[in-house]
Design a protein around this motif. Sequence first.
Motif, PDB file in Angstrom:
ATOM      1  N   VAL B  52       0.824  -1.213   0.000  1.00 48.93           N
ATOM      2  CA  VAL B  52       0.000   0.000   0.000  1.00 48.93           C
ATOM      3  C   VAL B  52       0.862   1.268   0.000  1.00 48.93           C
ATOM      4  O   VAL B  52       0.831   2.055   0.949  1.00 48.93           O
ATOM      5  CB  VAL B  52      -0.963   0.002   1.219  1.00 48.93           C
ATOM      6  CG1 VAL B  52      -2.082   1.020   1.007  1.00 48.93           C
ATOM      7  CG2 VAL B  52      -1.580  -1.370   1.453  1.00 48.93           C
ATOM      8  N   CYS B 101      -6.563   5.421   5.859  1.00 48.68           N
ATOM      9  CA  CYS B 101      -6.839   4.357   4.897  1.00 48.68           C
ATOM     10  C   CYS B 101      -6.399   2.981   5.387  1.00 48.68           C
ATOM     11  O   CYS B 101      -5.218   2.753   5.656  1.00 48.68           O
ATOM     12  CB  CYS B 101      -6.161   4.689   3.566  1.00 48.68           C
ATOM     13  SG  CYS B 101      -6.672   3.599   2.232  1.00 48.68           S
ATOM     14  N   HIS B 103      -6.825  -1.412   4.608  1.00 44.75           N
ATOM     15  CA  HIS B 103      -6.727  -2.185   3.356  1.00 44.75           C
ATOM     16  C   HIS B 103      -7.171  -3.632   3.549  1.00 44.75           C
ATOM     17  O   HIS B 103      -7.231  -4.129   4.679  1.00 44.75           O
ATOM     18  CB  HIS B 103      -5.291  -2.140   2.814  1.00 44.75           C
ATOM     19  CG  HIS B 103      -4.289  -2.859   3.678  1.00 44.75           C
ATOM     20  ND1 HIS B 103      -3.835  -4.126   3.405  1.00 44.75           N
ATOM     21  CD2 HIS B 103      -3.655  -2.486   4.820  1.00 44.75           C
ATOM     22  CE1 HIS B 103      -2.952  -4.498   4.326  1.00 44.75           C
ATOM     23  NE2 HIS B 103      -2.834  -3.519   5.197  1.00 44.75           N
ATOM     24  N   CYS B 106      -5.209  -7.409   5.500  1.00 42.23           N
ATOM     25  CA  CYS B 106      -4.334  -6.785   6.499  1.00 42.23           C
ATOM     26  C   CYS B 106      -3.917  -7.820   7.552  1.00 42.23           C
ATOM     27  O   CYS B 106      -4.768  -8.448   8.192  1.00 42.23           O
ATOM     28  CB  CYS B 106      -5.040  -5.610   7.178  1.00 42.23           C
ATOM     29  SG  CYS B 106      -3.993  -4.785   8.417  1.00 42.23           S
ATOM     30  N   TYR B 187      -8.297   0.476   1.012  1.00 39.79           N
ATOM     31  CA  TYR B 187      -7.622   0.185  -0.252  1.00 39.79           C
ATOM     32  C   TYR B 187      -7.759  -1.305  -0.532  1.00 39.79           C
ATOM     33  O   TYR B 187      -7.489  -2.138   0.341  1.00 39.79           O
ATOM     34  CB  TYR B 187      -6.145   0.561  -0.135  1.00 39.79           C
ATOM     35  CG  TYR B 187      -5.305   0.182  -1.327  1.00 39.79           C
ATOM     36  CD1 TYR B 187      -5.404   0.879  -2.529  1.00 39.79           C
ATOM     37  CD2 TYR B 187      -4.405  -0.889  -1.254  1.00 39.79           C
ATOM     38  CE1 TYR B 187      -4.629   0.528  -3.624  1.00 39.79           C
ATOM     39  CE2 TYR B 187      -3.625  -1.235  -2.349  1.00 39.79           C
ATOM     40  CZ  TYR B 187      -3.744  -0.521  -3.524  1.00 39.79           C
ATOM     41  OH  TYR B 187      -2.978  -0.873  -4.613  1.00 39.79           O
ATOM     42  N   ASP B 188      -8.186  -1.640  -1.752  1.00 42.95           N
ATOM     43  CA  ASP B 188      -8.364  -3.038  -2.127  1.00 42.95           C
ATOM     44  C   ASP B 188      -7.114  -3.532  -2.850  1.00 42.95           C
ATOM     45  O   ASP B 188      -6.857  -3.162  -4.000  1.00 42.95           O
ATOM     46  CB  ASP B 188      -9.602  -3.183  -3.016  1.00 42.95           C
ATOM     47  CG  ASP B 188      -9.964  -4.650  -3.240  1.00 42.95           C
ATOM     48  OD1 ASP B 188      -9.079  -5.517  -3.038  1.00 42.95           O
ATOM     49  OD2 ASP B 188     -11.113  -4.926  -3.608  1.00 42.95           O
ATOM     50  N   ILE B 189      -6.342  -4.362  -2.161  1.00 45.30           N
ATOM     51  CA  ILE B 189      -5.082  -4.851  -2.729  1.00 45.30           C
ATOM     52  C   ILE B 189      -5.310  -5.668  -3.999  1.00 45.30           C
ATOM     53  O   ILE B 189      -4.505  -5.628  -4.922  1.00 45.30           O
ATOM     54  CB  ILE B 189      -4.314  -5.674  -1.659  1.00 45.30           C
ATOM     55  CG1 ILE B 189      -3.687  -4.706  -0.657  1.00 45.30           C
ATOM     56  CG2 ILE B 189      -3.228  -6.556  -2.288  1.00 45.30           C
ATOM     57  CD1 ILE B 189      -2.899  -5.344   0.440  1.00 45.30           C
TER      58      ILE B 189
END
Lengths: 228, 236
Positions: B52, B101, B103, B106, B187-189
């Motif tokens: 990220v 933010c 993700h 995680c 946040y979408d990895i």
Amino acid sequence: MDAQGRHFSVSHFLRQNQNRIFENNRAWVEAKLEEDPTFFERLSAGQEPDYLYIGCSDSRVPANEIMGLEAGEVFVHRNIANLVPNTDLNVMSVIEYAVLHLKVKHIIVCGHYNCGGVQAALSHSDMGLLNPWLRNIRDVYRLNEKELDEIEDAEQKWKRLVELNVLEQCKNVIKTAAVQQSYTKNEFPIVHGWVFDLRDGLLKDLKLDFEEALKDIKKIYDLEVGPH
Amino acid sequence: MASQRGDAFDYALKSNEAWANYKGHQNPAFFEKLATGQSPSILWLGCSDSRVPETTLLGLQPGDVFVHRNIANIISPTDINSNAVIEYAVVHLKVSHIVLCGHTFCGGAGAALGDSRVGGVIDAWITPLRAIRKAHDEELNAIKDSAKRAVRLAELNVEAGVQVLLSNFVVEEAVKDRGLKVHGAVYDIACGKVRDLKCGNSGSLPGSATEEELEIIKGNHGMLVFGGDGAKMAIR
């Protein structure tokens, strides 16, 4: 332009500024997928970064950009003036996770010239909540008082304190049980001290002798053996 | 092994040289200008996770984003480390936006959902996450897929962090005095995109919603409404 009009243009500018973020994020995703359609899929399988980067929060020193590394390549902690205080659970958790769980090969403490945190520590002013944090930098000054006192030029003094601060924080990293135990077992991680120069964008390696520093530190701070 | 270590290290330094040359070539005044000071409009509070990288994924440049990243993007009210960052960014740099933010995938959320001890100091650090887990036990247990459960915990963690931020004195003051915005996002990895949780004090990150939604959101907060053909000012 009247007051209302001026208000509008500032807000409008800020809004566009923010629009840029989501547009840029989408553009980055598209570019990545074009290069490698499995890029994000692979990332979701897990992370195996080689590096832990401990740097300054300063907006001008983004870790991945200055190292030219991709998403997935460097684990990052950034705070005011890249400090590693012994009692700070925040940075200590980061080091432990990176060393024991991700098994990073290198830990980089990276400072930068023109650091506002270091400058604030050189000034004599009460900065409220920032006092206890900046105190760590003032301690670095005290540890190197003779050398720093001899530098008359304020700019040079500031630069040297940036460097000495990085070296001291490297020592703080080496004082952790995680680093000492992992190094004995695996021969990694190695701790490095760097300074980023905003004037040319280049990283300068302060050439910390890791083996030597570890030996010195262990004389007093040896955490090799468990309590049993 | 020693040579392998050397390679990875040299790679980063060489890579930096190439980047500095490229940037300097693109814009000869780039670094000179950076050295004169910073005026970022965004404070990013995110996870240390290597996947990220805030400035990269936002497509922004050096000088744009002031950054703090820790394990599981936890915002603890008495953590001096993140508090110092927030204070500096809000009071001294006067950022316009704070983005907290989280993700997907995680490790911190995963650990907080497990029952075993991580060891060392990490258990203490992720205690706030464990407390959130306990407070939402029923909802989280109802999610059978473990990855989805971790995403939900990441969302709840961001929501809790945003509340801590909005209760921070200097943040509260800046919100009142100059309209500082606090945003929560995940946040979408797996796809690289930032998703707005709309849990801050501004409803939505501009640009994340459709034009129509954006207008309504702005209106909800008594701000400017932008007409289709640009420049019209109105307060709802």
